[in-house]
Design a protein around this motif. Structure first.
Motif, PDB file in Angstrom:
ATOM      1  N   LYS A 108      -6.956 -21.858  -2.714  1.00 56.69           N
ATOM      2  CA  LYS A 108      -6.982 -23.067  -3.544  1.00 56.69           C
ATOM      3  C   LYS A 108      -8.167 -23.046  -4.499  1.00 56.69           C
ATOM      4  O   LYS A 108      -8.034 -23.368  -5.680  1.00 56.69           O
ATOM      5  N   GLN A 109      -9.337 -22.653  -3.995  1.00 64.64           N
ATOM      6  CA  GLN A 109     -10.525 -22.580  -4.850  1.00 64.64           C
ATOM      7  C   GLN A 109     -10.378 -21.483  -5.906  1.00 64.64           C
ATOM      8  O   GLN A 109     -10.814 -21.641  -7.043  1.00 64.64           O
ATOM      9  N   SER A 110      -9.752 -20.393  -5.533  1.00 61.80           N
ATOM     10  CA  SER A 110      -9.542 -19.292  -6.481  1.00 61.80           C
ATOM     11  C   SER A 110      -8.611 -19.714  -7.613  1.00 61.80           C
ATOM     12  O   SER A 110      -8.865 -19.423  -8.785  1.00 61.80           O
ATOM     13  N   VAL A 111      -7.545 -20.410  -7.267  1.00 63.01           N
ATOM     14  CA  VAL A 111      -6.608 -20.909  -8.285  1.00 63.01           C
ATOM     15  C   VAL A 111      -7.318 -21.922  -9.181  1.00 63.01           C
ATOM     16  O   VAL A 111      -7.184 -21.890 -10.413  1.00 63.01           O
ATOM     17  N   ARG A 112      -8.095 -22.804  -8.580  1.00 60.50           N
ATOM     18  CA  ARG A 112      -8.845 -23.799  -9.363  1.00 60.50           C
ATOM     19  C   ARG A 112      -9.809 -23.109 -10.323  1.00 60.50           C
ATOM     20  O   ARG A 112      -9.916 -23.483 -11.496  1.00 60.50           O
ATOM     21  N   TYR A 113     -10.509 -22.102  -9.822  1.00 54.62           N
ATOM     22  CA  TYR A 113     -11.454 -21.368 -10.664  1.00 54.62           C
ATOM     23  C   TYR A 113     -10.716 -20.651 -11.799  1.00 54.62           C
ATOM     24  O   TYR A 113     -11.122 -20.737 -12.961  1.00 54.62           O
ATOM     25  N   GLY A 114      -9.625 -19.965 -11.485  1.00 55.10           N
ATOM     26  CA  GLY A 114      -8.857 -19.261 -12.512  1.00 55.10           C
ATOM     27  C   GLY A 114      -8.297 -20.204 -13.557  1.00 55.10           C
ATOM     28  O   GLY A 114      -8.360 -19.921 -14.761  1.00 55.10           O
ATOM     29  N   PHE A 115      -7.758 -21.326 -13.112  1.00 56.77           N
ATOM     30  CA  PHE A 115      -7.218 -22.308 -14.055  1.00 56.77           C
ATOM     31  C   PHE A 115      -8.310 -22.805 -14.994  1.00 56.77           C
ATOM     32  O   PHE A 115      -8.138 -22.845 -16.209  1.00 56.77           O
ATOM     33  N   ASN A 116      -9.440 -23.207 -14.424  1.00 56.43           N
ATOM     34  CA  ASN A 116     -10.530 -23.735 -15.247  1.00 56.43           C
ATOM     35  C   ASN A 116     -11.117 -22.676 -16.166  1.00 56.43           C
ATOM     36  O   ASN A 116     -11.479 -22.974 -17.302  1.00 56.43           O
ATOM     37  N   ALA A 171     -16.953 -21.980 -10.348  1.00 58.76           N
ATOM     38  CA  ALA A 171     -17.249 -20.634  -9.849  1.00 58.76           C
ATOM     39  C   ALA A 171     -18.076 -20.710  -8.570  1.00 58.76           C
ATOM     40  O   ALA A 171     -17.817 -19.983  -7.602  1.00 58.76           O
ATOM     41  N   GLU A 172     -19.062 -21.588  -8.548  1.00 58.79           N
ATOM     42  CA  GLU A 172     -19.888 -21.733  -7.353  1.00 58.79           C
ATOM     43  C   GLU A 172     -19.119 -22.374  -6.206  1.00 58.79           C
ATOM     44  O   GLU A 172     -19.331 -22.015  -5.039  1.00 58.79           O
ATOM     45  N   ASP A 173     -18.203 -23.282  -6.491  1.00 56.72           N
ATOM     46  CA  ASP A 173     -17.363 -23.865  -5.439  1.00 56.72           C
ATOM     47  C   ASP A 173     -16.523 -22.781  -4.768  1.00 56.72           C
ATOM     48  O   ASP A 173     -16.405 -22.740  -3.542  1.00 56.72           O
ATOM     49  N   TYR A 174     -15.930 -21.904  -5.586  1.00 55.48           N
ATOM     50  CA  TYR A 174     -15.140 -20.807  -5.030  1.00 55.48           C
ATOM     51  C   TYR A 174     -16.023 -19.887  -4.180  1.00 55.48           C
ATOM     52  O   TYR A 174     -15.665 -19.517  -3.059  1.00 55.48           O
ATOM     53  N   ALA A 175     -17.186 -19.526  -4.704  1.00 53.60           N
ATOM     54  CA  ALA A 175     -18.081 -18.618  -3.979  1.00 53.60           C
ATOM     55  C   ALA A 175     -18.524 -19.223  -2.650  1.00 53.60           C
ATOM     56  O   ALA A 175     -18.523 -18.549  -1.615  1.00 53.60           O
ATOM     57  N   ARG A 176     -18.900 -20.501  -2.671  1.00 54.00           N
ATOM     58  CA  ARG A 176     -19.311 -21.167  -1.431  1.00 54.00           C
ATOM     59  C   ARG A 176     -18.187 -21.168  -0.400  1.00 54.00           C
ATOM     60  O   ARG A 176     -18.411 -20.929   0.784  1.00 54.00           O
ATOM     61  N   GLN A 177     -16.971 -21.455  -0.863  1.00 53.99           N
ATOM     62  CA  GLN A 177     -15.839 -21.503   0.053  1.00 53.99           C
ATOM     63  C   GLN A 177     -15.585 -20.128   0.679  1.00 53.99           C
ATOM     64  O   GLN A 177     -15.359 -20.010   1.880  1.00 53.99           O
ATOM     65  N   LEU A 178     -15.632 -19.090  -0.133  1.00 53.35           N
ATOM     66  CA  LEU A 178     -15.429 -17.718   0.356  1.00 53.35           C
ATOM     67  C   LEU A 178     -16.503 -17.363   1.384  1.00 53.35           C
ATOM     68  O   LEU A 178     -16.191 -16.869   2.478  1.00 53.35           O
ATOM     69  N   ILE A 179     -17.737 -17.641   1.059  1.00 55.48           N
ATOM     70  CA  ILE A 179     -18.858 -17.300   1.963  1.00 55.48           C
ATOM     71  C   ILE A 179     -18.771 -18.118   3.248  1.00 55.48           C
ATOM     72  O   ILE A 179     -18.957 -17.588   4.356  1.00 55.48           O
ATOM     73  N   MET A 180     -18.479 -19.414   3.137  1.00 57.42           N
ATOM     74  CA  MET A 180     -18.402 -20.253   4.336  1.00 57.42           C
ATOM     75  C   MET A 180     -17.254 -19.842   5.244  1.00 57.42           C
ATOM     76  O   MET A 180     -17.388 -19.800   6.458  1.00 57.42           O
ATOM     77  N   GLU A 181     -16.089 -19.540   4.649  1.00 56.79           N
ATOM     78  CA  GLU A 181     -14.963 -19.115   5.488  1.00 56.79           C
ATOM     79  C   GLU A 181     -15.249 -17.793   6.168  1.00 56.79           C
ATOM     80  O   GLU A 181     -14.919 -17.604   7.335  1.00 56.79           O
ATOM     81  N   PHE A 182     -15.905 -16.874   5.460  1.00 58.46           N
ATOM     82  CA  PHE A 182     -16.273 -15.613   6.108  1.00 58.46           C
ATOM     83  C   PHE A 182     -17.268 -15.883   7.220  1.00 58.46           C
ATOM     84  O   PHE A 182     -17.164 -15.318   8.316  1.00 58.46           O
ATOM     85  N   SER A 183     -18.227 -16.759   6.957  1.00 55.07           N
ATOM     86  CA  SER A 183     -19.252 -17.087   7.935  1.00 55.07           C
ATOM     87  C   SER A 183     -18.651 -17.636   9.218  1.00 55.07           C
ATOM     88  O   SER A 183     -19.104 -17.317  10.315  1.00 55.07           O
ATOM     89  N   HIS A 184     -17.609 -18.458   9.081  1.00 58.88           N
ATOM     90  CA  HIS A 184     -17.031 -19.107  10.269  1.00 58.88           C
ATOM     91  C   HIS A 184     -15.863 -18.335  10.885  1.00 58.88           C
ATOM     92  O   HIS A 184     -15.642 -18.421  12.092  1.00 58.88           O
ATOM     93  N   TYR A 185     -15.084 -17.637  10.065  1.00 60.83           N
ATOM     94  CA  TYR A 185     -13.858 -17.017  10.588  1.00 60.83           C
ATOM     95  C   TYR A 185     -13.831 -15.508  10.457  1.00 60.83           C
ATOM     96  O   TYR A 185     -12.913 -14.870  10.953  1.00 60.83           O
TER      97      TYR A 185
END
Length: 186
Positions: A108-116, A171-185
């Protein structure tokens, strides 16, 4: 039928141009930092209130090093060789991105980033089309179209004249989401 084909080809060409232009903008807006947000958010030298704490960065980096058998730069190495450190962090984040794939929120964050990214790159076109629609609508007294045109001019004008803040935010929202998901999962 021929007009439709020509119109589709024009739209396709404009879309390709906007996608390429958006990549050039990406380089411009992130040149002053040491790479993309997926890189600089994990850098020890990047400290902002909305970033990760040093302890959280250490925990995430340790997980990346363990998972992918990599050696990430230390604080000393980052200070001594910032470009080399940024390249190593960027390479590590490529591994993370591939490993995490298309998790639901990452996607979702990737699509949002690409769209914007593409919308910002094409905002000048949207602005001028809105102006043209406004002029046309005024001559025909189409009040709803006048209102929509003014709204389009304000929206696209803001993105066209002041794009960097929005660009960095998504861009930072996408990066944070990627890093947080990797951190937790990851």
């Amino acid at each position: 039928p021929l007009v439709a084909v020509i119109l589709l080809l024009c739209v396709y060409g404009i879309t390709l141009f906007m996608a390429e232009h958006s990549k050039r903008l990406e380089k411009r807006y992130f040149r002053d930092r040491t790479g993309l947000p997926t890189t600089y958010l994990l850098s020890y030298n990047h400290q902002t209130p909305d970033g990760f704490s040093r302890q959280e960065k250490q925990r995430i980096r340790a997980k990346i090093e363990e998972r992918f058998d990599l050696q990430l730069p230390s604080l000393t190495e980052e200070e001594a060789e910032p470009q080399e450190a940024a390249h190593r962090l960027a390479d590590a984040m490529l591994h993370v991105r591939q490993y995490m794939g298309k998790g639901h929120l990452i996607y979702k964050q990737s699509v949002r980033y690409g769209f914007n990214r593409v919308a910002i790159a094409g905002s000048w076109l949207g602005f001028f089309l809105s102006v043209a629609t406004l002029v046309f609508s005024i001559t025909l007294s189409w009040y709803i179209m006048i209102t929509l045109s003014v709204f389009g001019m304000l929206l696209y004008g803001r993105w066209w004249l002041f794009p960097e803040r929005k660009y960095r935010q998504v861009a930072e929202d996408y990066a944070r989401q990627l890093i947080m998901e990797f951190s937790h999962y990851g």
